[in-house]
Design a protein around this motif. Structure first.
Motif, PDB file in Angstrom:
ATOM      1  N   LEU A  50       0.831  -1.208   0.000  1.00  0.00           N
ATOM      2  CA  LEU A  50       0.000   0.000   0.000  1.00  0.00           C
ATOM      3  C   LEU A  50       0.865   1.258   0.000  1.00  0.00           C
ATOM      4  O   LEU A  50       0.688   2.147  -0.829  1.00  0.00           O
ATOM      5  CB  LEU A  50      -0.923   0.006   1.223  1.00  0.00           C
ATOM      6  N   VAL A  51       1.811   1.342   0.933  1.00  0.00           N
ATOM      7  CA  VAL A  51       2.660   2.523   1.031  1.00  0.00           C
ATOM      8  C   VAL A  51       3.508   2.666  -0.231  1.00  0.00           C
ATOM      9  O   VAL A  51       3.675   3.769  -0.762  1.00  0.00           O
ATOM     10  CB  VAL A  51       3.538   2.468   2.303  1.00  0.00           C
ATOM     11  N   GLY A  52       4.022   1.551  -0.748  1.00  0.00           N
ATOM     12  CA  GLY A  52       4.809   1.590  -1.977  1.00  0.00           C
ATOM     13  C   GLY A  52       4.011   2.136  -3.144  1.00  0.00           C
ATOM     14  O   GLY A  52       4.501   2.957  -3.923  1.00  0.00           O
ATOM     15  N   ALA A  53       2.752   1.717  -3.268  1.00  0.00           N
ATOM     16  CA  ALA A  53       1.894   2.219  -4.354  1.00  0.00           C
ATOM     17  C   ALA A  53       1.635   3.713  -4.182  1.00  0.00           C
ATOM     18  O   ALA A  53       1.657   4.474  -5.157  1.00  0.00           O
ATOM     19  CB  ALA A  53       0.580   1.446  -4.389  1.00  0.00           C
ATOM     20  N   ALA A  54       1.414   4.140  -2.950  1.00  0.00           N
ATOM     21  CA  ALA A  54       1.192   5.563  -2.693  1.00  0.00           C
ATOM     22  C   ALA A  54       2.453   6.368  -3.005  1.00  0.00           C
ATOM     23  O   ALA A  54       2.383   7.434  -3.626  1.00  0.00           O
ATOM     24  CB  ALA A  54       0.765   5.780  -1.243  1.00  0.00           C
TER      25      ALA A  54
END
Length: 194
Positions: free
Chosen positions: A49-53
């Motif tokens: 999730l954080v990587g995609a953001a």
């Protein structure tokens, strides 16, 4: 707006406000009004999730920077402007990417996948097109290895953008221009040594 976009918007807000460590999957799901099960279907873990953001922030930043450089004519002027862009990114305390990269480097690296080590290849990719245009316009030698030169320019930009020196004032465009004219541009105008 898709559920995925809504989740990334909430993650963006939390990352900007609280950072990586304090951003939880539960909070993201709750604020996006999505079940945790649905969140985990789209993003199997917090790093995903954080990587995609973060990648979405990177892409937005690159697009904005490309738009700024596209409005500038000439390779030399683009190089000088590139240092100013880099300086703004490091100096702006609200710049989420730079802040997270600096304040939470391990978490940042784990989430973005390539972490700080990925900065050089990413920035080289960013400058590749401008080097190609410089070859086309006769500003640098036609036999320049664009991949290798783009990596070198990226390293120069990172250095000027982030590390203070005694002889080049990275906040003074004339000082930066003089440095490029004395060292970087002459090197790029010469035939590459084999």
């Amino acid at each position: 707006m898709t559920t995925r976009e809504r989740l990334l918007d909430v993650a963006d807000d939390l990352l900007a406000d609280k950072g990586i460590r304090a951003t939880t999957m539960s909070t993201v799901a709750e604020r996006a009004e999505v079940s945790r099960a649905w969140l985990y279907r789209l993003f199997p873990d917090k790093n995903a999730l954080v990587g995609a953001a973060l990648m979405r922030l990177v892409e937005t930043t690159w697009e904005r920077n490309h738009a700024e450089l596209e409005a500038i004519d000439g390779f030399e002027d683009r190089l000088v402007a590139g240092v100013a862009i880099g300086r703004r990114a490091y100096d702006d305390p609200g710049a989420t990417l730079m802040r997270l990269r600096t304040v939470e480097p391990e978490e940042f690296a784990a989430a973005i996948g390539v972490g700080v080590a990925g900065l050089v290849p990413d920035l080289a990719g960013f400058w590749h097109r401008y080097l190609g245009e410089a070859v086309r316009d006769g500003d640098i030698h036609p036999e320049t290895d664009l991949d290798e030169a783009a990596e070198w320019v990226a390293r120069v930009m990172i250095s000027l953008g982030s590390v203070a020196g005694r002889h080049v004032d990275a906040d003074d465009p004339q000082s930066v221009r003089r440095h490029f004219r004395r060292y970087v541009l002459p090197a790029l105008r010469c035939a590459p040594a084999h």
